[in-house]
Design a protein around this motif. Structure first.
Motif, PDB file in Angstrom:
ATOM      1  N   VAL A 115       0.871  -1.175   0.000  1.00 13.02           N
ATOM      2  CA  VAL A 115       0.000   0.000   0.000  1.00 13.02           C
ATOM      3  C   VAL A 115       0.907   1.224   0.000  1.00 13.02           C
ATOM      4  N   TYR A 116       0.618   2.155  -0.896  1.00  9.33           N
ATOM      5  CA  TYR A 116       1.386   3.401  -0.892  1.00  9.33           C
ATOM      6  C   TYR A 116       0.435   4.591  -0.841  1.00  9.33           C
ATOM      7  N   SER A 117       0.986   5.721  -0.440  1.00  6.92           N
ATOM      8  CA  SER A 117       0.173   6.921  -0.261  1.00  6.92           C
ATOM      9  C   SER A 117       1.045   8.150  -0.449  1.00  6.92           C
ATOM     10  N   SER A 118       0.463   9.201  -0.994  1.00  5.43           N
ATOM     11  CA  SER A 118       1.217  10.439  -1.185  1.00  5.43           C
ATOM     12  C   SER A 118       0.347  11.646  -0.840  1.00  5.43           C
ATOM     13  N   LEU A 119       0.876  12.505   0.006  1.00  8.95           N
ATOM     14  CA  LEU A 119       0.235  13.782   0.359  1.00  8.95           C
ATOM     15  C   LEU A 119      -1.191  13.606   0.874  1.00  8.95           C
ATOM     16  N   VAL A 120      -1.365  12.591   1.719  1.00  7.55           N
ATOM     17  CA  VAL A 120      -2.661  12.340   2.339  1.00  7.55           C
ATOM     18  C   VAL A 120      -2.610  12.571   3.842  1.00  7.55           C
ATOM     19  N   PHE A 121      -1.608  12.012   4.509  1.00  6.38           N
ATOM     20  CA  PHE A 121      -1.633  11.971   5.968  1.00  6.38           C
ATOM     21  C   PHE A 121      -1.494  13.343   6.617  1.00  6.38           C
ATOM     22  N   HIS A 122      -0.930  14.322   5.935  1.00  9.46           N
ATOM     23  CA  HIS A 122      -0.850  15.664   6.523  1.00  9.46           C
ATOM     24  C   HIS A 122      -2.222  16.323   6.592  1.00  9.46           C
ATOM     25  N   GLN A 123      -3.217  15.733   5.903  1.00  8.54           N
ATOM     26  CA  GLN A 123      -4.577  16.275   5.939  1.00  8.54           C
ATOM     27  C   GLN A 123      -5.444  15.613   7.015  1.00  8.54           C
ATOM     28  N   LEU A 124      -4.867  14.673   7.761  1.00  2.75           N
ATOM     29  CA  LEU A 124      -5.630  13.923   8.755  1.00  2.75           C
ATOM     30  C   LEU A 124      -5.226  14.334  10.164  1.00  2.75           C
ATOM     31  N   ASP A 125      -6.214  14.439  11.066  1.00  3.07           N
ATOM     32  CA  ASP A 125      -5.875  14.725  12.456  1.00  3.07           C
ATOM     33  C   ASP A 125      -5.241  13.492  13.094  1.00  3.07           C
ATOM     34  N   SER A 126      -4.762  13.632  14.305  1.00  2.00           N
ATOM     35  CA  SER A 126      -3.977  12.572  14.934  1.00  2.00           C
ATOM     36  C   SER A 126      -4.763  11.274  15.085  1.00  2.00           C
ATOM     37  N   LEU A 165       2.689  27.913   4.174  1.00  2.00           N
ATOM     38  CA  LEU A 165       1.695  28.039   3.112  1.00  2.00           C
ATOM     39  C   LEU A 165       0.791  26.806   3.084  1.00  2.00           C
ATOM     40  N   VAL A 166       1.395  25.616   3.209  1.00  2.00           N
ATOM     41  CA  VAL A 166       0.615  24.376   3.260  1.00  2.00           C
ATOM     42  C   VAL A 166      -0.292  24.380   4.481  1.00  2.00           C
ATOM     43  N   GLN A 167       0.249  24.834   5.608  1.00  2.00           N
ATOM     44  CA  GLN A 167      -0.531  24.830   6.837  1.00  2.00           C
ATOM     45  C   GLN A 167      -1.704  25.797   6.784  1.00  2.00           C
ATOM     46  N   LEU A 168      -1.526  26.910   6.095  1.00  2.00           N
ATOM     47  CA  LEU A 168      -2.623  27.863   5.950  1.00  2.00           C
ATOM     48  C   LEU A 168      -3.772  27.258   5.149  1.00  2.00           C
ATOM     49  N   LEU A 169      -3.449  26.431   4.146  1.00  2.00           N
ATOM     50  CA  LEU A 169      -4.469  25.802   3.320  1.00  2.00           C
ATOM     51  C   LEU A 169      -5.092  24.589   3.995  1.00  2.00           C
ATOM     52  N   ASP A 170      -4.245  23.712   4.550  1.00  2.00           N
ATOM     53  CA  ASP A 170      -4.720  22.427   5.072  1.00  2.00           C
ATOM     54  C   ASP A 170      -4.946  22.422   6.575  1.00  2.00           C
ATOM     55  N   GLY A 171      -4.553  23.483   7.260  1.00  2.00           N
ATOM     56  CA  GLY A 171      -4.804  23.583   8.689  1.00  2.00           C
ATOM     57  C   GLY A 171      -3.611  23.194   9.540  1.00  2.00           C
ATOM     58  N   PHE A 172      -3.401  23.909  10.613  1.00  2.00           N
ATOM     59  CA  PHE A 172      -2.266  23.638  11.501  1.00  2.00           C
ATOM     60  C   PHE A 172      -2.495  22.379  12.325  1.00  2.00           C
ATOM     61  N   THR A 203      11.334  20.972  -1.337  1.00  2.00           N
ATOM     62  CA  THR A 203      10.563  21.645  -2.379  1.00  2.00           C
ATOM     63  C   THR A 203      10.423  23.122  -2.012  1.00  2.00           C
ATOM     64  N   SER A 204       9.726  23.855  -2.847  1.00  2.00           N
ATOM     65  CA  SER A 204       9.547  25.287  -2.564  1.00  2.00           C
ATOM     66  C   SER A 204       8.573  25.533  -1.425  1.00  2.00           C
ATOM     67  N   ILE A 205       7.849  24.484  -0.977  1.00  2.00           N
ATOM     68  CA  ILE A 205       6.874  24.683   0.100  1.00  2.00           C
ATOM     69  C   ILE A 205       7.069  23.702   1.262  1.00  2.00           C
ATOM     70  N   GLY A 206       8.239  23.095   1.360  1.00  2.00           N
ATOM     71  CA  GLY A 206       8.500  22.219   2.489  1.00  2.00           C
ATOM     72  C   GLY A 206       9.273  20.972   2.110  1.00  2.00           C
ATOM     73  N   THR A 207       9.565  20.142   3.101  1.00  2.00           N
ATOM     74  CA  THR A 207      10.315  18.907   2.902  1.00  2.00           C
ATOM     75  C   THR A 207       9.351  17.739   2.714  1.00  2.00           C
ATOM     76  N   TYR A 208       9.436  17.109   1.545  1.00  2.00           N
ATOM     77  CA  TYR A 208       8.622  15.944   1.215  1.00  2.00           C
ATOM     78  C   TYR A 208       9.447  14.712   1.565  1.00  2.00           C
ATOM     79  N   SER A 209       8.957  13.902   2.507  1.00  2.00           N
ATOM     80  CA  SER A 209       9.707  12.753   3.020  1.00  2.00           C
ATOM     81  C   SER A 209       9.075  11.433   2.584  1.00  2.00           C
ATOM     82  N   TYR A 210       9.923  10.413   2.485  1.00  2.00           N
ATOM     83  CA  TYR A 210       9.472   9.069   2.127  1.00  2.00           C
ATOM     84  C   TYR A 210       9.671   8.146   3.331  1.00  2.00           C
ATOM     85  N   TYR A 211       8.603   7.418   3.673  1.00  2.00           N
ATOM     86  CA  TYR A 211       8.636   6.493   4.805  1.00  2.00           C
ATOM     87  C   TYR A 211       8.354   5.076   4.310  1.00  2.00           C
TER      88      TYR A 211
END
Length: 218
Positions: A115-126, A165-172, A203-211
């Motif tokens: 299973v892989y995922s990209s740019l999803v988990f930063h939009q989810l609460d804990s 910038l990401v946090q302003l759009l997707d929430g802190f 990137t220009s808007i933050g560090t994109y990490s691979y886990y």
């Protein structure tokens, strides 16, 4: 179907149509997507799922590079699914896409090799982060692989500043865990082993990490 409240692409539903353009402008798209596919590295007879397929750009690249791969996708957003289906049809690519209600994934236990995922988990609460990771654990086969690409701990002060910038759009509330480097903890808490950050791209808007992690064999 009762659907859990979710944050749309770019934070607001009306911006979803501009998601691909925003990625092209703010991120080295070809580089970060192809590196994600490198880590997925489909093998013969493997069954693979993208958790949060978005506009299907990762699936398109994966199927173009590995035409015989068996990949499916699941997402919570009906509007983004329509965009993804249009793009797949236009590219002549077949990959089943499913919607789910944000609770239980519509798959049997031990169904997937990866299973892989990209740019999803930063939009989810804990709470939702952990719940989704536990669901992914459930549908993975023993020793199955989890590959996540998402915002991680900023590697430089500038990366931390630009991530606002990401946090302003997707929430802190949802993004703080990512930028504080807590993804490894969440993945480990969801009963995965060998959890590590294996790479990153600034990137220009933050560090994109691979886990990368493996399901415990039980």
């Amino acid at each position: 179907m009762s659907t859990t409240k979710f944050i749309p692409a770019l934070g607001y539903d009306f911006l979803s149509d501009y998601y691909d353009l925003a990625i092209k402008i703010t991120m080295p798209e070809k580089k970060f997507r192809n590196r994600l596919v490198d880590f997925v590295n489909p093998k013969e007879d493997e069954k693979i799922l993208e958790f949060g397929f978005g506009t299907a750009q990762n699936i398109i690249i994966l199927k173009q590079r590995f035409p015989d791969s068996d990949v499916q996708g699941v997402d919570i957003d009906p509007k983004i699914k329509s965009i993804a289906e249009y793009k797949l049809n236009k590219a002549g690519i077949h990959a089943p896409l499913f919607l789910y209600d944000g609770n239980k994934l519509p798959f049997e236990d031990k169904s997937f090799d990866k299973v892989y995922s990209s740019l999803v988990f930063h939009q989810l609460d804990s709470v939702t982060k952990l719940k989704c990771l536990l669901e992914i654990n459930r549908i993975l086969k023993p020793e199955g692989e989890l590959i996540i690409g998402d915002w991680g701990k900023a590697k430089t002060k500038w990366m931390r500043f630009s991530f606002y910038l990401v946090q302003l759009l997707d929430g802190f509330k949802t993004t703080n865990d990512n930028v504080n480097g807590l993804m490894i903890k969440y993945i480990s808490d969801a009963r995965f082993k060998n959890v590590e950050e294996i790479d990153h791209i600034n990137t220009s808007i933050g560090t994109y990490s691979y886990y990368l992690a493996n399901k415990i064999n039980y």
